[in-house]
Design an enzyme around this catalytic site. Structure first.
Site, PDB file in Angstrom:
ATOM      1  N   CYS A   2     -21.950  53.854  15.525  1.00 11.36           N
ATOM      2  CA  CYS A   2     -21.527  54.254  14.270  1.00 11.36           C
ATOM      3  C   CYS A   2     -21.417  53.125  13.229  1.00 11.36           C
ATOM      4  O   CYS A   2     -20.954  51.859  13.743  1.00 11.36           O
ATOM      5  CB  CYS A   2     -19.875  54.867  14.195  1.00 11.36           C
ATOM      6  SG  CYS A   2     -19.952  56.489  15.351  1.00 11.36           S
ATOM      7  N   ARG A  27     -26.761  51.908  13.289  1.00  8.91           N
ATOM      8  CA  ARG A  27     -25.684  52.102  14.476  1.00  8.91           C
ATOM      9  C   ARG A  27     -25.548  53.507  14.588  1.00  8.91           C
ATOM     10  O   ARG A  27     -24.665  53.889  15.628  1.00  8.91           O
ATOM     11  CB  ARG A  27     -24.454  51.509  13.772  1.00  8.91           C
ATOM     12  CG  ARG A  27     -24.632  50.207  13.647  1.00  8.91           C
ATOM     13  CD  ARG A  27     -23.348  49.423  13.045  1.00  8.91           C
ATOM     14  NE  ARG A  27     -22.203  49.550  13.936  1.00  8.91           N
ATOM     15  CZ  ARG A  27     -22.013  48.582  14.560  1.00  8.91           C
ATOM     16  NH1 ARG A  27     -22.889  47.558  14.842  1.00  8.91           N
ATOM     17  NH2 ARG A  27     -21.001  48.778  15.604  1.00  8.91           N
ATOM     18  N   TRP A  74     -22.798  58.221  15.204  1.00  9.13           N
ATOM     19  CA  TRP A  74     -23.652  58.378  16.144  1.00  9.13           C
ATOM     20  C   TRP A  74     -22.598  59.368  16.981  1.00  9.13           C
ATOM     21  O   TRP A  74     -21.654  58.863  17.674  1.00  9.13           O
ATOM     22  CB  TRP A  74     -23.828  57.315  16.893  1.00  9.13           C
ATOM     23  CG  TRP A  74     -24.956  57.519  17.933  1.00  9.13           C
ATOM     24  CD1 TRP A  74     -26.293  57.307  17.754  1.00  9.13           C
ATOM     25  CD2 TRP A  74     -24.787  57.543  19.495  1.00  9.13           C
ATOM     26  NE1 TRP A  74     -26.917  57.452  18.939  1.00  9.13           N
ATOM     27  CE2 TRP A  74     -25.887  57.620  20.023  1.00  9.13           C
ATOM     28  CE3 TRP A  74     -23.497  57.628  20.038  1.00  9.13           C
ATOM     29  CZ2 TRP A  74     -26.006  57.811  21.313  1.00  9.13           C
ATOM     30  CZ3 TRP A  74     -23.587  57.824  21.307  1.00  9.13           C
ATOM     31  CH2 TRP A  74     -24.850  58.209  22.092  1.00  9.13           C
ATOM     32  N   ASN A 100     -14.995  53.735  14.278  1.00  9.07           N
ATOM     33  CA  ASN A 100     -16.266  53.398  15.145  1.00  9.07           C
ATOM     34  C   ASN A 100     -15.643  53.361  16.431  1.00  9.07           C
ATOM     35  O   ASN A 100     -14.936  52.231  16.824  1.00  9.07           O
ATOM     36  CB  ASN A 100     -16.903  52.053  14.879  1.00  9.07           C
ATOM     37  CG  ASN A 100     -17.786  51.570  15.702  1.00  9.07           C
ATOM     38  OD1 ASN A 100     -17.995  50.317  15.844  1.00  9.07           O
ATOM     39  ND2 ASN A 100     -18.496  52.232  16.701  1.00  9.07           N
ATOM     40  N   GLY A 101     -16.030  53.775  17.547  1.00 12.27           N
ATOM     41  CA  GLY A 101     -15.397  53.842  18.878  1.00 12.27           C
ATOM     42  C   GLY A 101     -15.309  55.085  19.610  1.00 12.27           C
ATOM     43  O   GLY A 101     -15.496  56.265  19.041  1.00 12.27           O
ATOM     44  N   GLU A 483     -41.134  46.882  29.426  1.00 15.48           N
ATOM     45  CA  GLU A 483     -40.771  46.789  27.906  1.00 15.48           C
ATOM     46  C   GLU A 483     -41.805  47.819  27.012  1.00 15.48           C
ATOM     47  O   GLU A 483     -41.520  48.443  26.201  1.00 15.48           O
ATOM     48  CB  GLU A 483     -40.789  45.296  27.503  1.00 15.48           C
ATOM     49  CG  GLU A 483     -40.585  45.040  25.726  1.00 15.48           C
ATOM     50  CD  GLU A 483     -39.406  45.683  25.271  1.00 15.48           C
ATOM     51  OE1 GLU A 483     -38.457  46.074  26.266  1.00 15.48           O
ATOM     52  OE2 GLU A 483     -39.292  45.569  24.102  1.00 15.48           O
ATOM     53  N   LYS A 487     -40.790  50.693  24.689  1.00 19.60           N
ATOM     54  CA  LYS A 487     -40.942  50.731  23.218  1.00 19.60           C
ATOM     55  C   LYS A 487     -41.920  52.151  22.675  1.00 19.60           C
ATOM     56  O   LYS A 487     -41.508  53.033  21.951  1.00 19.60           O
ATOM     57  CB  LYS A 487     -42.009  49.729  22.788  1.00 19.60           C
ATOM     58  CG  LYS A 487     -41.445  48.378  22.550  1.00 19.60           C
ATOM     59  CD  LYS A 487     -40.394  48.274  21.599  1.00 19.60           C
ATOM     60  CE  LYS A 487     -39.059  48.392  21.930  1.00 19.60           C
ATOM     61  NZ  LYS A 487     -38.169  47.575  22.539  1.00 19.60           N
ATOM     62  N   GLU A 490     -39.172  55.211  23.378  1.00 13.11           N
ATOM     63  CA  GLU A 490     -38.181  55.303  22.528  1.00 13.11           C
ATOM     64  C   GLU A 490     -38.456  55.763  20.947  1.00 13.11           C
ATOM     65  O   GLU A 490     -37.670  56.277  20.180  1.00 13.11           O
ATOM     66  CB  GLU A 490     -37.062  54.047  22.550  1.00 13.11           C
ATOM     67  CG  GLU A 490     -37.628  52.910  22.175  1.00 13.11           C
ATOM     68  CD  GLU A 490     -36.638  51.644  22.417  1.00 13.11           C
ATOM     69  OE1 GLU A 490     -35.414  51.753  22.504  1.00 13.11           O
ATOM     70  OE2 GLU A 490     -37.117  50.542  22.171  1.00 13.11           O
ATOM     71  N   HIS A 506     -47.969  54.305  45.600  1.00 11.78           N
ATOM     72  CA  HIS A 506     -46.564  54.918  46.374  1.00 11.78           C
ATOM     73  C   HIS A 506     -45.983  56.168  45.559  1.00 11.78           C
ATOM     74  O   HIS A 506     -44.625  56.167  45.367  1.00 11.78           O
ATOM     75  CB  HIS A 506     -45.423  53.557  46.332  1.00 11.78           C
ATOM     76  CG  HIS A 506     -45.983  52.736  47.289  1.00 11.78           C
ATOM     77  ND1 HIS A 506     -46.157  52.822  48.822  1.00 11.78           N
ATOM     78  CD2 HIS A 506     -46.227  51.420  47.196  1.00 11.78           C
ATOM     79  CE1 HIS A 506     -46.590  51.924  49.457  1.00 11.78           C
ATOM     80  NE2 HIS A 506     -46.669  50.937  48.307  1.00 11.78           N
ATOM     81  N   LYS A 605     -28.523  51.258  17.786  1.00 11.76           N
ATOM     82  CA  LYS A 605     -29.028  49.871  17.991  1.00 11.76           C
ATOM     83  C   LYS A 605     -28.071  48.989  18.918  1.00 11.76           C
ATOM     84  O   LYS A 605     -28.466  48.156  19.796  1.00 11.76           O
ATOM     85  CB  LYS A 605     -29.196  49.067  16.711  1.00 11.76           C
ATOM     86  CG  LYS A 605     -29.730  47.713  17.091  1.00 11.76           C
ATOM     87  CD  LYS A 605     -30.725  47.310  15.930  1.00 11.76           C
ATOM     88  CE  LYS A 605     -31.272  45.857  16.332  1.00 11.76           C
ATOM     89  NZ  LYS A 605     -32.512  46.136  17.474  1.00 11.76           N
TER      90      LYS A 605
HETATM   91  C1  G6P Z   1     -29.784  49.556  23.030  1.00 10.89           C
HETATM   92  C2  G6P Z   1     -30.751  49.319  21.787  1.00 10.89           C
HETATM   93  C3  G6P Z   1     -31.620  48.290  22.492  1.00 10.89           C
HETATM   94  C4  G6P Z   1     -31.027  47.127  23.119  1.00 10.89           C
HETATM   95  C5  G6P Z   1     -29.740  47.603  24.050  1.00 10.89           C
HETATM   96  C6  G6P Z   1     -29.164  46.495  24.474  1.00 10.89           C
HETATM   97  O1  G6P Z   1     -30.014  50.328  23.804  1.00 10.89           O
HETATM   98  O2  G6P Z   1     -31.245  50.397  21.280  1.00 10.89           O
HETATM   99  O3  G6P Z   1     -32.931  48.081  21.587  1.00 10.89           O
HETATM  100  O4  G6P Z   1     -32.168  46.422  23.854  1.00 10.89           O
HETATM  101  O5  G6P Z   1     -29.153  48.565  23.318  1.00 10.89           O
HETATM  102  O6  G6P Z   1     -28.412  45.808  23.174  1.00 10.89           O
HETATM  103  P1  G6P Z   1     -28.076  44.425  23.062  1.00 10.89           P
HETATM  104  O7  G6P Z   1     -27.578  44.156  21.657  1.00 10.89           O
HETATM  105  O8  G6P Z   1     -26.799  44.034  24.141  1.00 10.89           O
HETATM  106  O9  G6P Z   1     -29.157  43.267  23.579  1.00 10.89           O
END
Ligand code: G6P
Length: 610
Positions: A2, A27, A74, A100-101, A483, A487, A490, A506, A605
């Site tokens: 949020c 956010r 969110w 937010n929280g 990774e 990507k 997501e 396996h 994020k």
């Molecule tokens: C969320 C974001 C990711 C990020 C992760 C960790 O899942 O969508 O992109 O890698 O949080 O976030 P941080 O700010 O701790 O790197």
């Protein structure tokens, strides 16, 4: 999650709030709303969907006033509905707030209030209960009411509040969720969950600490601590500028950020590599004795940051003498951790606000370990709690899918590895020179890949029918496969799984058929021949193979269906190069599918709740 924004001043309030919300949309983006007050008239407008939907609604129902707050949500408590969107008022509409929280004890509070206060709650949210509680505590002095409120709420919260009884003021309270305030000194003051919302107006901000309260007015800002005592706060100057928070002509922030990665590498190394030697002494006040005293090295992170940590682990285990443990924060925090004075713990977090990473850091701190943050945000909670900080120098990252910060994290962790190895007496001068040369060459190599984006766009277009992808890599390429799969899934919502190539037999091999493309990360290194066997196994099951390989490697010509070549590099450094085509492949793939690339569904994020 949020995003919160607040503004008091002469500009058109709704414009400032909408602009702020747009820059905070990473956010949360399932609904948005604003509350604007004009003396004691209060207007609340909210809408399901993105900030653009709210903006469209405001065009048909314009509101004006002299101070206001906004929120992009969110959803946690209560579904995605207009009624659940913030801002929320108390039952008698005396005040309105954004949050937010998460309030963990909101059910008890609601029950307790119901016996004393009449009225029907409109929403299913914890936030509306907070508004009502605050209203019940208010006896003419908002700071006193907020001081009491803090003592009654359990959980994490950042609040921005407008009250009819206290016009021309915005009150803020922070406990566990980030909040930053700033003023231009010209009759206007701002608050926001994150700096990008304030950056178009000022680069001088104040980060609130847990328990802090602020009163914003045209005259400026006043602060109190959790006991309600007036305090002075330090102003921090942000060295980001406003051009960093717009798309700069790119269709998406993600594409802009992928294209910035050469610069991120250069910035990460500037002043840290001098005369082909890594020098972090300006940031890390460690002596050789300190470093030799640490026997254990723990690296803790979430999401993409965790994959950066896993990549660096392979380098660290080769060149340092630590007993290394790398874990996701949500697991680490609940395991039996043996961390003490002989432990250096590195917390990798782009935002510095991830709830699990913060919890893990607090555990290590309580056990006496030395805590280092690798973060992009110097004013973040993590950065303010740890003993030492290494900043990413990536600039603000707005796209939800992390790209340039992954690059920055790897760069900083590699520099840290070399620095630690040297202080442990395990890295020769000649070796360090060679590694520094490798690092310094990387920006050019990354940029040469970026110049060939068209190849990846074309390649992505060939597989848009696929509903499952398998990503494979060995050794240092395994975290890059992880990774790459992250990507892709997501931002495109297409299932992608990564495996250590040796694990394919396996289980995952059972999935292979002509409809399941296999992306193999196989730069020329000591393990590439082993990975080659996996490629043959995939081909034998008629799975299409897309390989990321090293320029000049002809061994795959007759086997892989598609090959993207990256420049050659010493094998420990290949992740900096192999990840770039995977980011671009995911981007173009998602674009072909028409996905919301910068704001993928259900993701935020910064995950500030557990
Ligand atoms: C969320 C974001 C990711 C990020 C992760 C960790 O899942 O969508 O992109 O890698 O949080 O976030 P941080 O700010 O701790 O790197």
């Amino acid at each position: 999650m949020c995003g919160i924004v607040g503004y008091i001043g002469p500009r058109k309030i709704s414009d400032v709030l909408i602009r702020g919300l747009r820059s905070l949309e990473y956010r949360g983006y399932d609904s948005a709303g604003i509350a604007i007050m004009d003396k004691s008239e209060m207007y609340v407008v909210k809408e399901v969907g993105k900030v653009a939907d709210l903006e469209a609604l405001l065009e048909t129902r314009p509101v004006s006033g002299t101070f206001g707050i906004g929120h992009t949500r969110w959803a946690t408590h209560g579904g995605v509905t207009q009624v659940n969107a913030h801002p929320h008022e108390d039952l008698s509409s005396r005040l309105v707030l954004v949050h937010n929280g998460i309030i963990e004890n909101y059910r008890e509070i609601r029950k307790d209030l119901s016996s004393r206060r009449e009225g029907t709650y409109k929403s299913e949210t914890d936030t509306e209960v907070v508004a009502e509680l605050l209203s019940s505590l208010y006896r003419g002095n908002m700071v006193e009411a907020l001081t009491e409120l803090q003592g009654l709420l359990k959980g994490s919260f950042a609040l921005a509040i407008l009250s009819r009884d206290d016009p021309d003021r915005i009150y803020c309270l922070r406990q566990g969720s980030p909040l930053v305030v700033g003023t231009t000194g010209k009759g206007e003051t701002f608050c926001a969950s994150d700096v990008p919302a304030i950056l178009p107006y000022t680069q001088d901000v104040v980060y609130l600490d847990d328990g802090d309260m602020a009163e914003l007015s045209r005259e400026g800002m006043k602060f109190w601590n959790s006991r309600g005592e007036p305090i002075e706060k330090k102003i921090s100057h942000i060295d980001w500028d406003v051009t960093m928070v717009d798309k700069g002509g790119y269709p998406h922030f993600m594409l802009k950020e992928i294209n910035e990665q050469g610069a991120v590498l250069r910035n990460s190394m500037a002043k840290r590599i001098v005369d082909e030697r890594v020098d972090l002494s300006a940031e890390l006040p460690w002596t050789e004795e300190d470093v030799r005293g640490w026997k254990k090295l723990h690296i803790v992170a979430c999401g993409t940051s965790y994959y950066a940590a896993l990549t660096a682990e392979r380098f660290l285990e080769r060149i340092t003498g630590f007993d290394i443990r790398v874990d996701v924060a949500s697991e680490y925090r609940y395991r039996t951790i043996s961390a003490d004075r002989d432990t250096l713990a590195v917390f990798v977090s782009q935002s510095g606000e991830t709830a699990d990473t913060l919890a893990a850091e607090r555990i290590v701190k309580s056990l006496g370990g030395r805590c280092l943050a690798v973060t992009n945000v110097i004013g973040s909670t993590l950065a303010r709690e740890v003993d030492d900080i290494l900043q990413l120098k990536a600039g603000p990252e707005i796209g939800v899918a992390a790209t340039k910060t992954f690059m920055g994290q790897m760069a900083v962790l590699y520099l840290l590895a070399i620095y630690l190895g040297r202080l442990q007496g395990r890295v020769t001068r000649e070796q360090e020179r060679l590694w520094c040369r490798e690092l310094l060459a990387l920006p050019y190599k990354v940029e040469s890949i970026l110049q060939r984006q068209g190849e990846l766009q074309e390649m992505a277009g060939l597989y848009t029918h696929a509903r499952d992808f398998l990503f494979l890599g060995r050794g240092i390429s395994y975290p890059i496969a992880l990774e790459g799969a992250l990507k892709l899934k997501e931002i495109s919502y297409v299932h992608a799984e990564a495996y250590a190539a040796g694990e394919m037999k396996h289980g995952p091999i059972a999935l292979l058929d002509p409809r399941v493309p296999v992306v193999v990360v196989t730069p020329r290194d000591a393990l590439s021949e082993k990975t080659f066997s996996n490629i043959l196994e995939a081909k034998a099951r008629k799975a299409p193979v897309i390989a990321v390989a090293t320029e000049g490697d002809e061994s795959l010509d007759d086997t892989a269906d598609r090959i993207f070549f990256v420049p050659s590099a010493a094998e420990e450094f290949s992740p900096f190069l192999t990840v770039v085509p995977l980011q671009l492949f995911a981007y173009h793939f998602a674009r072909f599918l028409g996905c919301h690339i910068d704001q993928p569904r259900n993701l935020a994020k910064s995950v500030t709740v557990e």
